[in-house]
Design a protein around this motif. Structure first.
Motif, PDB file in Angstrom:
ATOM      1  N   LEU B 170      -4.612 -14.782  -5.363  1.00  0.00           N
ATOM      2  CA  LEU B 170      -5.358 -14.190  -4.248  1.00  0.00           C
ATOM      3  C   LEU B 170      -4.943 -12.724  -4.057  1.00  0.00           C
ATOM      4  CD1 LEU B 170      -7.289 -14.706  -1.770  1.00  0.00           C
ATOM      5  CD2 LEU B 170      -5.215 -15.112  -0.447  1.00  0.00           C
ATOM      6  N   LEU B 171      -3.626 -12.483  -4.108  1.00  0.00           N
ATOM      7  CA  LEU B 171      -3.137 -11.114  -3.898  1.00  0.00           C
ATOM      8  C   LEU B 171      -3.548 -10.202  -5.052  1.00  0.00           C
ATOM      9  CD1 LEU B 171      -1.577 -12.220  -1.489  1.00  0.00           C
ATOM     10  CD2 LEU B 171       0.308 -10.717  -2.154  1.00  0.00           C
ATOM     11  N   ALA B 172      -3.367 -10.711  -6.278  1.00  0.00           N
ATOM     12  CA  ALA B 172      -3.666  -9.889  -7.449  1.00  0.00           C
ATOM     13  C   ALA B 172      -5.158  -9.569  -7.523  1.00  0.00           C
ATOM     14  CB  ALA B 172      -3.206 -10.605  -8.714  1.00  0.00           C
ATOM     15  N   HIS B 173      -5.975 -10.585  -7.224  1.00  0.00           N
ATOM     16  CA  HIS B 173      -7.434 -10.411  -7.281  1.00  0.00           C
ATOM     17  C   HIS B 173      -7.887  -9.285  -6.366  1.00  0.00           C
ATOM     18  CE1 HIS B 173     -11.560 -11.730  -7.958  1.00  0.00           C
ATOM     19  NE2 HIS B 173     -11.780 -11.617  -6.654  1.00  0.00           N
ATOM     20  N   ASN B 174      -7.209  -9.142  -5.226  1.00  0.00           N
ATOM     21  CA  ASN B 174      -7.592  -8.110  -4.250  1.00  0.00           C
ATOM     22  C   ASN B 174      -6.667  -6.889  -4.280  1.00  0.00           C
ATOM     23  OD1 ASN B 174      -9.802  -9.455  -2.362  1.00  0.00           O
ATOM     24  ND2 ASN B 174      -8.320 -11.030  -2.881  1.00  0.00           N
ATOM     25  N   ASP B 175      -5.697  -6.913  -5.216  1.00  0.00           N
ATOM     26  CA  ASP B 175      -4.715  -5.828  -5.303  1.00  0.00           C
ATOM     27  C   ASP B 175      -4.083  -5.567  -3.921  1.00  0.00           C
ATOM     28  OD1 ASP B 175      -3.183  -3.968  -6.596  1.00  0.00           O
ATOM     29  OD2 ASP B 175      -4.661  -2.352  -6.458  1.00  0.00           O
ATOM     30  N   LEU B 176      -3.677  -6.659  -3.266  1.00  0.00           N
ATOM     31  CA  LEU B 176      -3.235  -6.550  -1.874  1.00  0.00           C
ATOM     32  C   LEU B 176      -1.815  -6.030  -1.697  1.00  0.00           C
ATOM     33  CD1 LEU B 176      -4.560  -9.632   0.128  1.00  0.00           C
ATOM     34  CD2 LEU B 176      -5.333  -7.270   0.138  1.00  0.00           C
ATOM     35  N   GLN B 177      -0.892  -6.399  -2.630  1.00  0.00           N
ATOM     36  CA  GLN B 177       0.513  -6.084  -2.363  1.00  0.00           C
ATOM     37  C   GLN B 177       0.777  -4.592  -2.142  1.00  0.00           C
ATOM     38  OE1 GLN B 177       2.853  -8.750  -1.956  1.00  0.00           O
ATOM     39  NE2 GLN B 177       3.951  -7.086  -0.951  1.00  0.00           N
ATOM     40  N   PRO B 178       0.209  -3.701  -2.969  1.00  0.00           N
ATOM     41  CA  PRO B 178       0.472  -2.268  -2.713  1.00  0.00           C
ATOM     42  C   PRO B 178      -0.045  -1.825  -1.347  1.00  0.00           C
ATOM     43  CG  PRO B 178      -0.482  -2.575  -4.898  1.00  0.00           C
ATOM     44  CD  PRO B 178      -0.583  -3.885  -4.197  1.00  0.00           C
ATOM     45  N   GLU B 179      -1.194  -2.384  -0.946  1.00  0.00           N
ATOM     46  CA  GLU B 179      -1.762  -2.005   0.350  1.00  0.00           C
ATOM     47  C   GLU B 179      -0.897  -2.561   1.491  1.00  0.00           C
ATOM     48  OE1 GLU B 179      -3.839   0.138   0.848  1.00  0.00           O
ATOM     49  OE2 GLU B 179      -4.614  -0.163   2.877  1.00  0.00           O
ATOM     50  N   ILE B 180      -0.394  -3.782   1.310  1.00  0.00           N
ATOM     51  CA  ILE B 180       0.505  -4.377   2.305  1.00  0.00           C
ATOM     52  C   ILE B 180       1.761  -3.514   2.431  1.00  0.00           C
ATOM     53  CG2 ILE B 180       2.085  -6.332   2.681  1.00  0.00           C
ATOM     54  CD1 ILE B 180      -0.182  -8.115   1.456  1.00  0.00           C
ATOM     55  N   ASP B 181       2.357  -3.183   1.290  1.00  0.00           N
ATOM     56  CA  ASP B 181       3.568  -2.349   1.307  1.00  0.00           C
ATOM     57  C   ASP B 181       3.284  -1.007   1.970  1.00  0.00           C
ATOM     58  OD1 ASP B 181       4.949  -4.317   0.026  1.00  0.00           O
ATOM     59  OD2 ASP B 181       4.774  -3.425  -1.973  1.00  0.00           O
ATOM     60  N   ARG B 182       2.110  -0.454   1.686  1.00  0.00           N
ATOM     61  CA  ARG B 182       1.767   0.848   2.243  1.00  0.00           C
ATOM     62  C   ARG B 182       1.664   0.776   3.766  1.00  0.00           C
ATOM     63  NH1 ARG B 182      -2.196   4.114   3.967  1.00  0.00           N
ATOM     64  NH2 ARG B 182      -3.683   2.408   4.153  1.00  0.00           N
ATOM     65  N   LEU B 183       1.000  -0.285   4.267  1.00  0.00           N
ATOM     66  CA  LEU B 183       0.853  -0.415   5.718  1.00  0.00           C
ATOM     67  C   LEU B 183       2.214  -0.601   6.387  1.00  0.00           C
ATOM     68  CD1 LEU B 183      -2.360  -2.606   5.957  1.00  0.00           C
ATOM     69  CD2 LEU B 183      -2.081  -0.255   6.749  1.00  0.00           C
ATOM     70  N   ILE B 184       3.078  -1.406   5.766  1.00  0.00           N
ATOM     71  CA  ILE B 184       4.407  -1.620   6.352  1.00  0.00           C
ATOM     72  C   ILE B 184       5.194  -0.308   6.323  1.00  0.00           C
ATOM     73  CG2 ILE B 184       6.609  -2.829   6.103  1.00  0.00           C
ATOM     74  CD1 ILE B 184       5.044  -5.201   4.953  1.00  0.00           C
ATOM     75  N   GLN B 185       5.111   0.390   5.184  1.00  0.00           N
ATOM     76  CA  GLN B 185       5.840   1.650   5.041  1.00  0.00           C
ATOM     77  C   GLN B 185       5.401   2.676   6.083  1.00  0.00           C
ATOM     78  OE1 GLN B 185       8.300   3.068   3.419  1.00  0.00           O
ATOM     79  NE2 GLN B 185       7.796   5.093   4.211  1.00  0.00           N
ATOM     80  N   THR B 186       4.090   2.805   6.294  1.00  0.00           N
ATOM     81  CA  THR B 186       3.633   3.865   7.179  1.00  0.00           C
ATOM     82  C   THR B 186       3.894   3.527   8.633  1.00  0.00           C
ATOM     83  OG1 THR B 186       1.446   2.927   6.934  1.00  0.00           O
ATOM     84  CG2 THR B 186       1.872   4.937   5.732  1.00  0.00           C
TER      85      THR B 186
END
Lengths: 143, 864
Positions: B170-186
């Motif tokens: 599910l995560l890979a299909h939507n390329d979610l992890q980088p976006e999740i990390d980005r939101l947490i980081q910012t």
């Protein structure tokens, strides 16, 4: 003369807020919502410094950095992103970015970086064009 | 491949601009100087970031992977910038630096990525097919339940598990992890308002993610198989089962969503809801406090046929608040067990012996005004309970005994006290819905008897022992949670699991409702936050009132009662030894240690750099030298170094890098009045503030030792090649100063930036050497370090070599500290001689301290 900055980020609310704050601090600010838009704008009115997001739909900030450095070698690029990645940061630096800053960044720190990048641009232009010095005068240091 | 690009970059570099005749070298000089300044600023930032990481590594405060990622990235960028600026200062001189840096960066990247504990698995697996061996694929909750059904033959609802592999897909299909990390980081803030906002953004991201067709098909297929097996089309309960839950200390009680009574056509939506609850505020706080890696935690989801419970609740096979009490405690509610777990209703309590045959020891039947039941359409509804049913026991004594027997069987099998969720189905069968290790805490001593102070409220149930004081902060809605202040007493009507997000900031928790078996109670015990639940009258407590909560003594007192607070609450840092902490340590081992010490040693070269700190050390050393050599080798009259003239020509040379002189100088001398470098003037004031008394008197043995070392130790060299070896050099601008000095066998270097940008200001002072034996040289260094440390410097010493550092202070403060350093450079020379005589050491130390006090108070005059 005010430093001319081009802000590139697909998050328009972020760009607008940052533009207001930088304008308040006497910078001249242009904006673009994508790398393609930025590249088009760049050939019309060349900024001193481009502040670029890394992850954007379409061309990424890393690719855009390479493109800007190729077509406008004296324009400095600062990457400003929430993407805390060792790999992306090294790629960006290798492409010739002046710095890679992580959001959230304090406005003062960002302005300092923009000033440093601008200074470097002036020095480089002075070096390549054989002009004696840029706008920062010599010997002004007060004791 | 990164290496390839680095090489490519080197090849592509434009040739240096040619400087025609008549050029006075100014632009070239300035470009070099600007590169040096940028290199020094990057060095400063790199060292600051390393210091910040080392502080975090003490594990006194929680931090997440966003911290590890961002600091590794920041320090990497700073060090890369240093390498590049050195290349600008000395084009092509150190080509081996880029590969050395690249190799270290690769290793850091591997250390931060870690080994993701996962393996190949199907997207969906029947519950009956799993056991604890499946934990990495289905999470401990479902692995345990599968084993209870399979190996133990207990009554567990039939169903299937959507695995960790499905989550990854599910995560890979939507390329979610980088976006999740980005939101947490910012976001990077632990204010409640920010945490709730971040949680909302992250959950929306997951809820709106596209479920790949392969996964949707697998879920639909598993449901059809279930329907065929049970001979109907059952509604489904979806329960989270996170991989990572099984860690002994981490219960994850109530952190994630459970979706009850879901129709098959909404399975995929409900699945995304449960997965999204990985980012509920309480779950994010929980992981942060315990140092669990967000990117390693896969959300598996159990899908089980919905049990239409007549009654249900929780069973503990021991007393969670008293490890010596091994009786079984059952909390029971009418309808679905969710009523107990959420802490929404007061429940019946049954206490049973653990010896077989199990016997009922006591029971407390509560008035139960409501229950949760299944809505005919979908979901769960609250229903009023009326008449005699309110006070009738939720389960019969025989059913309570059955629950206890099942609970003890689970304890026998899994080892250690268990926390079990159970239900009684319409046929009167006991069904197991969950079993996990019970979190126990030691009972606190009963509250002290208080003479003369009457409690505001008394009674209720101590669900987490201890006492604490703070101001009442009432929370009923998320919007209340946003203004919850640090150290307040959390006061709620119902102890809902969602308020666990506030526990790290709460002094204590008070609830009008609820009991010992709720999720919030479990997390309060785990976090060591005193909690008193089921306290009648708590709902009327006045906002902002300061109270003392004595959970152990089951009472609230007005004001702060120190007699009750006793020992400071043990705020155990659960992060020490956690996966996030271990990741930071692994990365730090490649970043912070300094192996490159002696610039005169043959091993002082890029190939010897094993850490980022080594690279910074190398770059700094070479940059200073290159700048200096550049000034020497290019004989532009304007940029020549000048000899300092103060009454007489002195053994000090000054190189102006930019605006360090007040006026253009033509001769070979510079006078103090011409110096426009404030840091240099400050250092000079310190140097001449007190006349030097000359070398200390020494014993005959000391003198012989000095002569021996002087002839036997060729390593006592400055970093500069001759003929500058015997000289003292300043490089200056108006706000920058670098000094390399040598007095006999003593070497000292001072570098400072003291300008308008406070955060770029720093002062570095390194010194080494002496002529006596190593023990006495180290003694001198230790004494200087002690004095510097007392005055706010961060000091690192090894043998007879030390560095002291200050950063981020206003220029005026930096200048005061430079005076101090100037004094020390002049007055600690040759003190190594006397280091074997404690009485003489004490004398000199006292004199130095007294002199420094005088200088700090701005007393006697400066030399300029």
């Amino acid at each position: 003369m005010a430093i001319k900055v081009l802000l590139v980020d697909d998050e328009t609310s972020f760009v607008e807020t940052l533009k207001r704050r930088l304008t308040l601090r006497r910078l001249e600010v242009l904006t673009a919502a994508s790398a393609a838009e930025a590249l088009a704008l760049l050939s019309e009115q060349e900024p001193d410094v481009v502040v670029l997001d890394v992850r954007m739909p379409g061309m990424s900030g890393i690719e855009a950095t390479r493109e800007i450095r190729r077509t406008h070698p004296t324009v400095e690029v600062i990457l400003l992103t929430g993407h805390a990645s060792l790999e992306a940061s090294m790629e960006g630096m290798t492409m010739g970015a002046f710095d890679y800053l992580l959001k959230p960044v304090s406005i003062d720190e960002l302005i300092f970086k923009i000033e440093d990048a601008h200074r470097r641009r002036n020095l480089r232009r002075a070096g390549t064009e054989g002009e004696p010095g840029g706008p920062d005068g010599h010997g002004g240091g007060g004791g | 491949m990164l290496l390839e690009r680095l090489r490519g970059w080197l090849r592509r570099r434009a040739p240096q601009p040619a400087h025609g005749a008549g050029d006075d070298g100014t632009s070239l000089f300035r470009e070099r100087y600007h590169a040096l300044r940028l290199l020094l600023a990057a060095n400063n930032k790199a060292l600051d970031t390393m210091a910040e990481m080392e502080l975090a590594a003490r594990a006194e405060e929680p931090f997440g992977m966003a911290f590890v990622h961002s600091r590794c990235t920041a320090v990497g960028v700073s060090v890369y910038a240093m390498v590049r600026h050195l290349d600008e200062l000395a084009p092509g001189s150190y080509p081996e630096l880029f590969p050395a840096l690249s190799a270290i960066q690769d290793r850091i990247r591997e250390a931060v990525a870690g080994r993701k504990p996962r393996r190949e698995a199907p997207l969906v697996v029947p519950l009956a097919a799993v056991d604890r061996g499946w934990t990495p694929d289905v999470g401990s909750k479902m692995a345990t339940l599968g084993e209870a059904a399979g190996l133990l033959g207990l009554n567990v609802p039939p169903g299937f598990v959507i695995t960790g592999a499905a989550y990854e897909l599910l995560l890979a299909h939507n390329d979610l992890q980088p976006e999740i990390d980005r939101l947490i980081q910012t976001s990077d803030s632990d204010e409640p308002a920010e945490i709730f906002a971040l949680s909302s953004r992250l959950r929306q991201l997951v809820v709106h993610a596209e479920v790949p067709a392969a996964l949707a098909d697998a879920i639909a297929g598993a449901y059809e198989a279930l329907a065929a097996a049970v001979g109907s089309r059952p509604a489904i309960a979806l329960r989270s089962s996170a991989v990572g839950e099984d860690s002994a200390e981490a219960s994850f009680a109530g952190q994630y969503a459970t979706e009850l009574n879901i129709r098959p056509e909404h399975l995929v939506d409900a699945y995304r809801q449960v997965v999204a609850s990985k980012y509920s505020p309480q779950a994010m706080q929980y992981r942060l406090q315990r140092g669990l890696r967000d990117d390693w935690l896969a959300m598996c989801v159990g899908c089980m046929a919905m049990v239409d419970a007549r009654a249900g609740g929780v069973a503990y096979t021991a007393n969670p608040g008293d490890p010596t009490d091994r009786r079984v405690v059952i909390s029971a509610a009418l309808g679905l067990p969710k009523a107990v777990v959420d802490g929404r209703f007061v429940a019946d309590e049954f206490i049973l012996s653990r010896e077989r045959p199990v016997r009922l020891a006591a029971r407390h039947i509560a008035a139960k005004p409501g229950r949760l039941t299944l809505d005919p359409a979908e979901g769960v509804v609250r229903e009023e309970v009326v008449g005699a049913q309110q006070t009738a026991p939720a389960v019969s004594d025989a059913e309570a005994v059955s629950v206890a027997e099942i609970a003890l069987a689970l304890e026998d099998h899994f080892g250690g006290p268990q926390d079990i969720e159970w239900a009684v189905d319409p046929d009167g069968e006991v069904v197991v819905l969950q079993s996990r290790p019970l979190q126990q805490v030691a009972a606190a001593a009963p509250g002290a008897e208080l003479a003369g102070v009457s409690p505001l409220l008394a009674g209720g149930l101590c669900v987490s022992p201890g006492a604490a004081a703070g101001r009442v902060s009432r929370v009923e809605r998320d919007s209340d949670a946003l203004r919850f202040g640090d150290g307040a007493v959390l006061v709620v009507q119902h102890p809902l699991p969602r308020w666990a997000a506030l526990l790290p900031r709460a002094a204590a928790v008070v609830a009008a409702g609820g009991g010992i078996a709720g999720h919030l109670a479990t997390v309060a015990r785990e976090s060591g936050v005193p909690a008193l639940f089921g306290l009648a009258g708590a709902e009327a407590l006045e906002e902002g009132l300061e109270i003392t909560v004595d959970a152990s003594g089951r009472a609230l007192y007005p004001g702060r009662i120190d007699a009750l607070l006793g020992a400071e609450r043990r705020h155990a840092s659960a992060i020490a030894g956690s996966p996030v902490h271990a990741t930071l340590l692994d990365a730090l081992a490649l970043i912070a240690p300094l192996n490159l010490l002696d610039p005169s040693d043959v091993s002082f070269r890029p190939a010897s750099c094993r850490t980022l700190h080594d690279i910074t050390r190398f770059c700094h050393e070479k940059a200073v030298r290159e700048m200096f050599d550049f000034g020497r080798q290019h004989r532009f009259p304007k940029h020549e170094s000048k000899q300092l003239y103060h009454n007489v020509p002195m053994q000090w040379w000054v190189l102006d890098l930019e605006d360090g002189f007040n006026r253009p100088l033509t001769g070979k001398y510079v006078r103090l009045a011409d110096i426009g470098c404030r840091p240099m003037l400050a250092l000079w004031r310190g140097m001449v503030a007190v006349p030097w008394e000359g070398p200390p008197a020494m014993s005959g043995r000391g003198f012989a030792s000095v002569l021996f070392e002087a002839t036997a130790n060729p390593a006592l060299a400055t970093p500069f090649r001759k003929p500058y070896a015997q000289q003292n050099y300043f490089m200056i601008s108006s706000t920058f100063m670098n000094l390399q000095s040598r007095f006999g066998f003593h070497f000292a270097a001072v570098e400072t930036v003291a300008g308008e940008r406070d955060h770029e200001n720093y002062l570095g002072f390194s010194f080494k050497g002496g002529a006596a034996d190593l023990e006495r040289r180290a003694g001198r260094v230790a004494m200087i370090c002690e004095i510097l440390e007392e005055r706010g410097f961060a000091v690192e010493a090894r043998e007879d070599h030390a560095t002291a550092r200050l950063a981020g202070l206003p220029a005026a403060v930096m200048e005061r500290q430079l005076e101090l350093v100037g004094y020390l450079i002049m007055h600690t020379r040759q003190l190594d001689m006397i280091m074997n005589d404690p009485a003489v050491v004490a004398h000199y130390r006292a004199k130095i301290v007294a002199d420094l006090e005088r200088i700090a108070s701005g007393e006697p005059g400066a030399g300029g």
